[in-house]
Design an enzyme around this catalytic site. Structure first.
Site, PDB file in Angstrom:
ATOM      1  N   ASP A  60      43.949  42.306  39.863  1.00 50.63           N
ATOM      2  CA  ASP A  60      44.159  41.248  40.731  1.00 50.63           C
ATOM      3  C   ASP A  60      42.918  40.807  41.673  1.00 50.63           C
ATOM      4  O   ASP A  60      41.952  41.452  41.856  1.00 50.63           O
ATOM      5  CB  ASP A  60      44.987  42.111  41.661  1.00 50.63           C
ATOM      6  CG  ASP A  60      46.459  42.001  41.244  1.00 50.63           C
ATOM      7  OD1 ASP A  60      46.532  41.776  39.967  1.00 50.63           O
ATOM      8  OD2 ASP A  60      47.515  42.517  42.013  1.00 50.63           O
ATOM      9  N   ASP A  61      43.351  39.605  42.201  1.00 46.50           N
ATOM     10  CA  ASP A  61      42.288  39.247  43.413  1.00 46.50           C
ATOM     11  C   ASP A  61      41.071  38.237  42.832  1.00 46.50           C
ATOM     12  O   ASP A  61      40.230  37.664  43.466  1.00 46.50           O
ATOM     13  CB  ASP A  61      41.932  40.203  44.423  1.00 46.50           C
ATOM     14  CG  ASP A  61      43.274  40.946  45.081  1.00 46.50           C
ATOM     15  OD1 ASP A  61      44.126  40.482  44.898  1.00 46.50           O
ATOM     16  OD2 ASP A  61      42.652  41.847  45.705  1.00 46.50           O
ATOM     17  N   HIS A 111      48.304  34.720  41.079  1.00 44.93           N
ATOM     18  CA  HIS A 111      48.229  35.687  42.351  1.00 44.93           C
ATOM     19  C   HIS A 111      48.371  35.038  43.668  1.00 44.93           C
ATOM     20  O   HIS A 111      47.814  35.501  44.763  1.00 44.93           O
ATOM     21  CB  HIS A 111      47.093  36.381  42.226  1.00 44.93           C
ATOM     22  CG  HIS A 111      47.343  37.931  43.060  1.00 44.93           C
ATOM     23  ND1 HIS A 111      48.425  38.779  42.958  1.00 44.93           N
ATOM     24  CD2 HIS A 111      46.435  38.389  43.813  1.00 44.93           C
ATOM     25  CE1 HIS A 111      48.254  39.614  43.845  1.00 44.93           C
ATOM     26  NE2 HIS A 111      46.893  39.626  44.412  1.00 44.93           N
ATOM     27  N   HIS A 115      46.382  34.613  48.431  1.00 44.59           N
ATOM     28  CA  HIS A 115      46.790  35.671  48.696  1.00 44.59           C
ATOM     29  C   HIS A 115      47.781  35.839  49.675  1.00 44.59           C
ATOM     30  O   HIS A 115      48.083  36.763  50.435  1.00 44.59           O
ATOM     31  CB  HIS A 115      45.696  36.768  49.150  1.00 44.59           C
ATOM     32  CG  HIS A 115      45.983  38.094  48.364  1.00 44.59           C
ATOM     33  ND1 HIS A 115      46.511  39.246  49.023  1.00 44.59           N
ATOM     34  CD2 HIS A 115      45.564  38.710  47.218  1.00 44.59           C
ATOM     35  CE1 HIS A 115      46.743  40.264  48.343  1.00 44.59           C
ATOM     36  NE2 HIS A 115      46.148  40.268  47.229  1.00 44.59           N
ATOM     37  N   TYR A 152      51.071  42.360  47.204  1.00 47.12           N
ATOM     38  CA  TYR A 152      51.866  43.301  47.700  1.00 47.12           C
ATOM     39  C   TYR A 152      53.112  43.472  47.104  1.00 47.12           C
ATOM     40  O   TYR A 152      54.340  44.404  47.630  1.00 47.12           O
ATOM     41  CB  TYR A 152      52.320  43.333  49.211  1.00 47.12           C
ATOM     42  CG  TYR A 152      50.948  42.702  49.963  1.00 47.12           C
ATOM     43  CD1 TYR A 152      49.811  43.676  50.388  1.00 47.12           C
ATOM     44  CD2 TYR A 152      50.660  41.167  50.354  1.00 47.12           C
ATOM     45  CE1 TYR A 152      48.676  42.969  50.865  1.00 47.12           C
ATOM     46  CE2 TYR A 152      49.565  40.676  50.983  1.00 47.12           C
ATOM     47  CZ  TYR A 152      48.431  41.838  51.231  1.00 47.12           C
ATOM     48  OH  TYR A 152      47.494  41.403  51.737  1.00 47.12           O
ATOM     49  N   HIS A 202      41.651  46.004  40.319  1.00 46.54           N
ATOM     50  CA  HIS A 202      41.240  44.807  40.967  1.00 46.54           C
ATOM     51  C   HIS A 202      39.635  44.606  40.559  1.00 46.54           C
ATOM     52  O   HIS A 202      39.032  45.473  40.460  1.00 46.54           O
ATOM     53  CB  HIS A 202      41.147  45.045  42.738  1.00 46.54           C
ATOM     54  CG  HIS A 202      42.485  45.455  43.182  1.00 46.54           C
ATOM     55  ND1 HIS A 202      43.271  46.495  43.119  1.00 46.54           N
ATOM     56  CD2 HIS A 202      43.476  44.419  43.849  1.00 46.54           C
ATOM     57  CE1 HIS A 202      44.501  46.502  43.620  1.00 46.54           C
ATOM     58  NE2 HIS A 202      44.562  45.094  44.058  1.00 46.54           N
TER      59      HIS A 202
END
Ligand code: ZN
Length: 235
Positions: A60-61, A111, A115, A152, A202
Site C-alpha cells: 500500500d501507499d 488506495h 489516502h 484503514y 507498504h
C-alpha cells in the site's frame, strides 16, 4: 530307516524350504513395491501442495520514487508477482513506476487519491477520490481498475455496486510501517502465514521492502507460490 524314505523325507524338507524362501521373497518384493507406491503418492501430494499453496503479497501507499523500484527489482529477480494499492497522488507523480508494475505483471489497485479514510459523512467525496485515482491509473496502463484497498480497512458495501469495484482487505498484518526491525517484520509474516493469505505491507519504507524480499525468499523455500489477489479472491 529305509534309505528311500530318508531321501523322500530330505526332498520334502528341501521343497518346504524352497516354498518358504519364495513366499518370503515375494512378500519382500510386495513390501518394496507397496513402499514405492506409497512414496510416489506422498511425493505427488507434495507436488500438488506446492502447486496449490498460494499466497498474495500486497503493498500500500506507493509508489515511492526509490523503494518501489528496489522492490520491483527484487520481485523481478525472484519471478514473483504482487499487488500494489497505489494512491492517485503518488501514481500521478511517478507514472513510469506504474507503467513498470503493469509491464512486469503485477496487479494495480486503488488506495484513494489522498489516502482518505471513509467516514459516515464523506461518501461522495470518497467516491470522487476513487474515481479520480482510477482515471490516473487507467490513463497509464489502459486497463480498468477493479480492486480497492480502503485506507484503514473502512469500507461501505454500497460502493461496490455503485463503482463496480471490489474491496481487498488482508489476513496477515506485520505492522511493518511502525517498525525498523527487518527480521522482526519478516518473522511476524512467516510465522503467521498460511495458504491463501493476503499479506499487507507498504512499499513506502526501505525496511518494509527489505523485509518483504526476505519473506519472499523464506516462503518460496517453503513451497509457496506468489499470486496477485484476484487469484485468491476468485479461485
Ligand atoms: Zn495506506
Amino acid at each position: 530307516m529305509n534309505k528311500k524314505y530318508l531321501l523322500v523325507g530330505l526332498l520334502a524338507i528341501d521343497l518346504f524350504l524352497i516354498i518358504i524362501c519364495v513366499v518370503s521373497r515375494n512378500s519382500q518384493v510386495l513390501n518394496v513395491s507397496s513402499r514405492a507406491i506409497e512414496e510416489e503418492i506422498i511425493s505427488d501430494d507434495i507436488i500438488a501442495e506446492k502447486e496449490t499453496k498460494k499466497v498474495a503479497l500486497t503493498f500500500d501507499d506507493g509508489p515511492h520514487p526509490s523503494y518501489t523500484e528496489q522492490l520491483l527489482d527484487g520481485l523481478k529477480k525472484r519471478g514473483v508477482k504482487a499487488t500494489f494499492f497505489v494512491t492517485g497522488e503518488h501514481a500521478s507523480l511517478h507514472p513510469d513506476i506504474i507503467e513498470r508494475m503493469d509491464e512486469e505483471g503485477h496487479l494495480i489497485g486503488n488506495h484513494t487519491y489522498s489516502h482518505m479514510q471513509l467516514n459516515a459523512g464523506n461518501m461522495e467525496e470518497y467516491k470522487l477520490e476513487l474515481i479520480k485515482t482510477n482515471e490516473v491509473i487507467e490513463k497509464i496502463t489502459g486497463e480498468d481498475v477493479l480492486y480497492v484497498r480502503p485506507p484503514y480497512g473502512v469500507w461501505d458495501k454500497r460502493l461496490e455496486e455503485e463503482l463496480n469495484m471490489f474491496p481487498v482487505l488482508w489476513t496477515v498484518d506485520p505492522l511493518d510501517w511502525c517498525s525498523t526491525d527487518v527480521s522482526g517484520i519478516t518473522q511476524k509474516v512467516v510465522t503467521k502465514v498460511g495458504e491463501d493469505d493476503i499479506i499487507l505491507m507498504h512499499d513506502y519504507f526501505e525496511t518494509s521492502v527489505t523485509a518483504a524480499l526476505a519473506v519472499v525468499d523464506e516462503l518460496l523455500a517453503e513451497g509457496y507460490t506468489f499470486v496477485t489477489v484476484d487469484e485468491i479472491m476468485f479461485d
